[in-house]
Design a protein around this motif. Structure first.
Motif, PDB file in Angstrom:
ATOM      1  N   UNK A 108       0.584  -1.028   0.270  1.00  0.00           N
ATOM      2  CA  UNK A 108       0.229  -0.225   0.009  1.00  0.00           C
ATOM      3  C   UNK A 108       0.583   1.597   0.471  1.00  0.00           C
ATOM      4  N   UNK A 109       2.050   1.373   0.773  1.00  0.00           N
ATOM      5  CA  UNK A 109       3.507   2.125   0.481  1.00  0.00           C
ATOM      6  C   UNK A 109       3.402   2.343  -1.331  1.00  0.00           C
ATOM      7  N   UNK A 110       3.314   1.398  -2.271  1.00  0.00           N
ATOM      8  CA  UNK A 110       4.155   0.798  -3.179  1.00  0.00           C
ATOM      9  C   UNK A 110       3.072   1.227  -4.046  1.00  0.00           C
ATOM     10  N   UNK A 116       0.677   5.463  -1.065  1.00  0.00           N
ATOM     11  CA  UNK A 116       0.938   6.048  -0.015  1.00  0.00           C
ATOM     12  C   UNK A 116       2.364   7.487  -0.808  1.00  0.00           C
ATOM     13  N   UNK A 117       3.008   6.403  -1.370  1.00  0.00           N
ATOM     14  CA  UNK A 117       3.889   7.342  -1.859  1.00  0.00           C
ATOM     15  C   UNK A 117       3.087   8.457  -3.321  1.00  0.00           C
ATOM     16  N   UNK A 118       2.287   6.988  -4.222  1.00  0.00           N
ATOM     17  CA  UNK A 118       2.056   7.832  -5.326  1.00  0.00           C
ATOM     18  C   UNK A 118       1.436   9.214  -4.851  1.00  0.00           C
ATOM     19  N   UNK A 119       0.411   9.140  -3.596  1.00  0.00           N
ATOM     20  CA  UNK A 119      -0.806   9.757  -3.663  1.00  0.00           C
ATOM     21  C   UNK A 119       0.125  10.831  -3.109  1.00  0.00           C
ATOM     22  N   UNK A 120       1.381  10.913  -2.162  1.00  0.00           N
ATOM     23  CA  UNK A 120       1.924  11.981  -1.410  1.00  0.00           C
ATOM     24  C   UNK A 120       2.492  12.744  -2.863  1.00  0.00           C
ATOM     25  N   UNK A 121       2.882  12.308  -3.799  1.00  0.00           N
ATOM     26  CA  UNK A 121       3.576  13.011  -5.089  1.00  0.00           C
ATOM     27  C   UNK A 121       2.249  13.719  -5.605  1.00  0.00           C
ATOM     28  N   UNK A 122       1.661  12.796  -5.655  1.00  0.00           N
ATOM     29  CA  UNK A 122       0.105  13.969  -6.357  1.00  0.00           C
ATOM     30  C   UNK A 122      -0.548  14.577  -5.841  1.00  0.00           C
ATOM     31  N   UNK A 123      -0.410  15.450  -4.154  1.00  0.00           N
ATOM     32  CA  UNK A 123      -0.876  15.899  -3.947  1.00  0.00           C
ATOM     33  C   UNK A 123       0.563  17.021  -3.583  1.00  0.00           C
ATOM     34  N   UNK A 124       1.563  16.218  -3.225  1.00  0.00           N
ATOM     35  CA  UNK A 124       2.511  17.110  -3.194  1.00  0.00           C
ATOM     36  C   UNK A 124       3.027  18.539  -4.786  1.00  0.00           C
ATOM     37  N   UNK A 125       2.482  18.259  -5.590  1.00  0.00           N
ATOM     38  CA  UNK A 125       2.667  18.395  -7.096  1.00  0.00           C
ATOM     39  C   UNK A 125       4.247  18.016  -7.433  1.00  0.00           C
ATOM     40  N   UNK A 126       4.571  16.432  -7.267  1.00  0.00           N
ATOM     41  CA  UNK A 126       5.817  16.286  -6.818  1.00  0.00           C
ATOM     42  C   UNK A 126       5.662  15.374  -8.918  1.00  0.00           C
TER      43      UNK A 126
END
Ligand SMILES: [Zn+2]
Length: 256
Positions: A108-110, A116-126
């Motif tokens: 679920x991280x990967x 989690x990490x893909x969602x952080x990218x999406x939400x932080x514009x990375x």
């Protein structure tokens, strides 16, 4: 909460769809992924959350959940295996209400879109450029804003809290960002080797502050819970849409 319209599906179908989506066999993990506690054979309402805590289980019961999907399940390698105390409380609630518990940790991280990490990218514009660390869980990429103050403002707004920040050189721009949700502080050296200007994760331990100062790479710890709030609901809402279930995410705030 509108759960009256959902047609029930078999628990097996939910487990199979989750397995196909998250492919847990690809990971070496710290506990069992998938169905950890078996409840009723039919599922209508799915609740997602970060951790299978008593508070989440009680909230899910109150919302009429048939199954709960979490990032942090009940069982981990190294536990002594006794069903006493807090474990008895959590398990007995699930069993008494015939609620299934599905837990997916590293898968679920990967997950490349919903994790989690893909969602952080999406939400932080990375924009993701590569990966590093154990089982390639850490990601690195480029931010839309390389000014540390702008990036920090955006991250503060997302996570709703102040981070622990070690920023050895405030003039250094953050052209390459590394990130990994949760307790990934031990990936810092791998992130440095990947050439990042800053590493964002949930937690910091004592050695990372020194490493940051000695390498000039900034370290940002925004909280284990805060950085792991997005994967479970993304996965659960995807599964719910695919299978015709109702879904709700229940956040149990956690200062850690
Ligand atoms: Zn975690």
């Amino acid at each position: 909460m509108a759960q009256a319209n959902a047609e029930p599906i078999g628990l097996d179908a939910l487990c199979q769809a989750a397995h196909a989506l998250l492919q847990p066999d690809r990971f070496k993990d710290y506990g069992p992924n998938g169905l950890q506690v078996e409840g009723k054979p039919q599922v209508r309402h799915l609740v997602s959350g970060v951790t299978a805590s008593l508070a989440l289980i009680d909230a899910a019961i109150a919302q009429g959940a048939d199954a709960i999907l979490v990032h942090h399940g009940l069982f981990w390698r190294g536990q002594d295996g006794r069903v006493t105390g807090w474990m008895k409380q959590r398990l007995s609630r699930l069993l008494a209400h015939d609620i299934s518990l599905l837990a997916y940790h590293l898968p679920l991280d990967a997950h490349p879109q919903l994790g989690n990490n893909a969602q952080l990218a999406l939400k932080l514009g990375l924009s993701v450029q590569g990966c590093f660390g154990e089982q390639d869980l850490g990601l690195w990429g480029t931010p839309t804003q390389t000014d540390p103050d702008v990036f920090m403002a955006q991250a503060r707004a997302l996570f709703g809290r102040e981070p622990v920040l070690v920023q050895p050189d405030p003039r250094r721009t953050w052209r390459r960002v590394g990130w990994c949700s949760g307790g990934a502080q031990s990936y810092f050296e791998a992130a440095i080797a990947a050439g990042v200007d800053v590493f964002l994760t949930g937690e910091i331990s004592e050695p990372q502050a020194h490493l940051a100062r000695e390498t000039g790479v900034s370290f940002l710890a925004f909280g284990h819970h805060a950085t792991e709030r997005y994967g479970a609901p993304a996965v659960a809402s995807h599964l719910a849409a695919q299978l015709g279930l109702t879904h709700q995410f229940i956040d149990i705030p956690n200062p850690a």
